[in-house]
Enzyme design. Structure first.
Site, PDB file in Angstrom:
ATOM      1  N   CYS A 385      29.257  36.309  30.989  1.00 16.09           N
ATOM      2  CA  CYS A 385      28.184  35.321  31.572  1.00 16.09           C
ATOM      3  C   CYS A 385      27.928  35.596  33.054  1.00 16.09           C
ATOM      4  O   CYS A 385      28.294  34.854  33.750  1.00 16.09           O
ATOM      5  CB  CYS A 385      28.838  33.914  31.373  1.00 16.09           C
ATOM      6  SG  CYS A 385      29.075  33.472  29.714  1.00 16.09           S
ATOM      7  N   TYR A 414      38.295  55.236  36.869  1.00 14.83           N
ATOM      8  CA  TYR A 414      38.023  53.755  37.419  1.00 14.83           C
ATOM      9  C   TYR A 414      37.277  52.990  36.385  1.00 14.83           C
ATOM     10  O   TYR A 414      36.612  52.065  36.839  1.00 14.83           O
ATOM     11  CB  TYR A 414      37.277  54.003  38.627  1.00 14.83           C
ATOM     12  CG  TYR A 414      38.131  54.839  39.630  1.00 14.83           C
ATOM     13  CD1 TYR A 414      39.306  54.714  40.116  1.00 14.83           C
ATOM     14  CD2 TYR A 414      37.473  56.238  39.759  1.00 14.83           C
ATOM     15  CE1 TYR A 414      39.657  55.376  41.082  1.00 14.83           C
ATOM     16  CE2 TYR A 414      38.112  57.066  40.764  1.00 14.83           C
ATOM     17  CZ  TYR A 414      39.403  56.536  41.399  1.00 14.83           C
ATOM     18  OH  TYR A 414      40.085  57.649  42.209  1.00 14.83           O
TER      19      TYR A 414
END
Ligand code: LLP
Length: 461
Positions: A385, A414
């Site tokens: 969202c 990462y």
């Protein structure tokens, strides 16, 4: 050139894969297209892997990871006549499997927290080749590192005083704590601001102006084994020159220390070599980097007239990054006429926070339709969202549809290590692939895992 043809061409440029430089490839070394027009990695069909293990799925190719480790070790060995040690900067992807792979390949491990240290130890890494970094290590972390016999890379005065206290309380039969000093070298390089660390305005390491005081402190504390100096200039670096500048700076510090009677032996040049995420990226290979760094250190030591120290480097991204792809399943597609076509995948910024954090770019293909011509420009969104949850902007795919398998390359560094549970998404599984076999190395989180740390207060009105 489309990602699919580029991927295939970049592989076919190295028909003998034993010579292929991993960090210059978009895809893992074992990537192939099979008779179904599917992408395979490590002999495993990615469409089948998703059917078996679900998506999103990190797929780590053992061959590529090991090759990168070997290239570093062999590269220093070939070009540096003194002793050398490669550390895997495990912050790139710290888990039992990656730490075990690196240490079996002869690498030490760079850790940056008690949690990374714990994982490395549980993976069977030799504590004597573990180096502990960080700008705010707790007393407990320092004590843990010393107890295990790891080397502490001291970052600030608070740590030094704590280390001196810990050393003072050790029994005489215990080995002296091994401590390395981290300095900010004042070297700038071209990379994203958040991953530059060499400039003087940095939270890491001692300011070089502190050198005289540091050396005095070291001389006053012989109960510590002062092993050497460390500096790291940043990450995803394509230039070679800054590494030479760093070698000169480190050698100058070394010779100053020697003149004062400090017997430093180790010279740690950090990590930082970049990798290819998109066609336009053009990093030096691991072999070119190790040759350059070795020669730079040799020359710098020659001009400072000091003997060759033990050379240490600590790469993370260039080892873990190219070894891994992430497979997603495409869900919704939204065509906004004249504006943009969005496709959404079943992960996003929680499994790969690099695009939203650093505007990082990636390359992707449809793993189930690898031979089809990319003819549609789409933007790949995650399912969070958050409008900024975009993984790839304006890339070309062959008219993607719900159910297709989107494969993003170069996600080993990462990604998992910075993954989150934002929106309470469960963190994906990871599999290690080799010669047609896939082994789960990180289980997919379950909803029950999400509640593992939750406590519902009793007696809520
Ligand atoms: N040594 C030190 C002291 C470091 O701070 C780092 C990375 C490395 C070695 C390994 O650097 P590499 O070879 O991976 O470039 N999250 C960022 C990268 C942060 C790098 C942190 N330090 C990203 O996703 O780009």
């Amino acid at each position: 050139m489309t990602p699919a043809t580029l991927a295939t061409q970049s592989l076919s440029a190295f028909p003998d894969l034993s010579q292929a430089p991993t960090n210059q490839q978009l895809l893992p070394l074992t990537a192939e297209t099979n008779a179904q027009g599917h992408l395979e990695v490590g002999g495993c069909d990615l469409v089948e892997l998703v059917a078996q293990f679900g998506s999103p799925l990190y797929v780590l190719d053992e061959e590529t990871f090991r090759r990168a480790c070997r290239d570093y070790v062999q590269g220093l060995h070939d070009h540096y006549p003194g002793e050398s040690l490669v550390l895997y900067a495990s912050k790139a992807w710290n888990c039992l499997a990656t730490c075990a792979l690196a240490s079996r390949a002869g690498l030490g491990i760079d850790v940056a927290s008690g949690g990374e240290l714990y994982t490395a130890l549980m993976a069977g890494a030799n504590p004597e080749t573990i180096y502990f970094h960080g700008n705010n290590k707790s007393l407990q972390e320092l004590a843990q590192a010393l107890e295990m016999g790891c080397t502490v890379v001291a970052d600030n005065w608070l740590e030094l005083t704590r280390l001196a206290e810990l050393a003072a309380h050790q029994s005489p039969d215990q080995p002296k704590p091994r401590v390395m000093l981290r300095l900010t070298p004042g070297i700038e390089c071209h990379t994203h601001d958040y991953i530059r660390t060499g400039q003087l305005d940095s939270k890491f390491g001692f300011d070089p102006q502190a050198l005289p005081d540091l050396f005095t402190f070291a001389l006053e504390h012989p109960q510590i084994d002062w092993v050497g100096v460390h500096a790291h200039i940043g990450s995803q670096i394509f230039e070679l020159q800054p590494h030479q500048d760093l070698a000169n700076t480190l050698a100058a510090w070394f010779s100053k220390a020697a003149r004062l009677g400090l017997n430093f032996q180790e010279f740690n040049v950090g990590g930082g070599l970049g990798m290819r995420y998109v066609e336009a990226d053009n990093p030096p290979s691991i072999r070119q980097w190790t040759k350059w760094v070795a020669n730079s250190v040799i020359q710098a030591c020659r001009s400072e007239n000091i003997p060759l120290p033990k050379l240490i480097c600590e790469p993370g991204r260039s080892i873990a990054g190219p070894s891994t792809v992430t497979a997603y399943t495409i869900g919704t597609r939204k065509d906004i006429p004249g504006i943009r076509t969005y496709i959404a995948v079943d992960g996003g910024m929680s499994d790969n926070p690099r695009p939203i954090t650093y505007q990082a770019q990636y390359t992707a293909v449809l793993g189930n339709r690898i031979l089809e011509t990319p003819d549609t420009t789409v933007t790949v969104a995650g399912k969070h969202c958050e409008s900024g949850d975009i993984l790839l902007k304006d890339i070309q795919l062959p008219n993607p549809q719900p159910g297709d398998t989107l494969v993003v390359f170069g996600t080993g560094a990462y990604n998992y290590s910075m993954a989150s549970n934002y929106n309470r998404l469960t963190r994906p599984a990871a599999v290690l692939v080799k010669e047609g076999n896939a082994t789960v190395i990180l289980k997919r989180e379950t909803y029950a895992d999400l509640l593992r740390q939750d406590v519902l207060p009793s007696g809520l009105a």
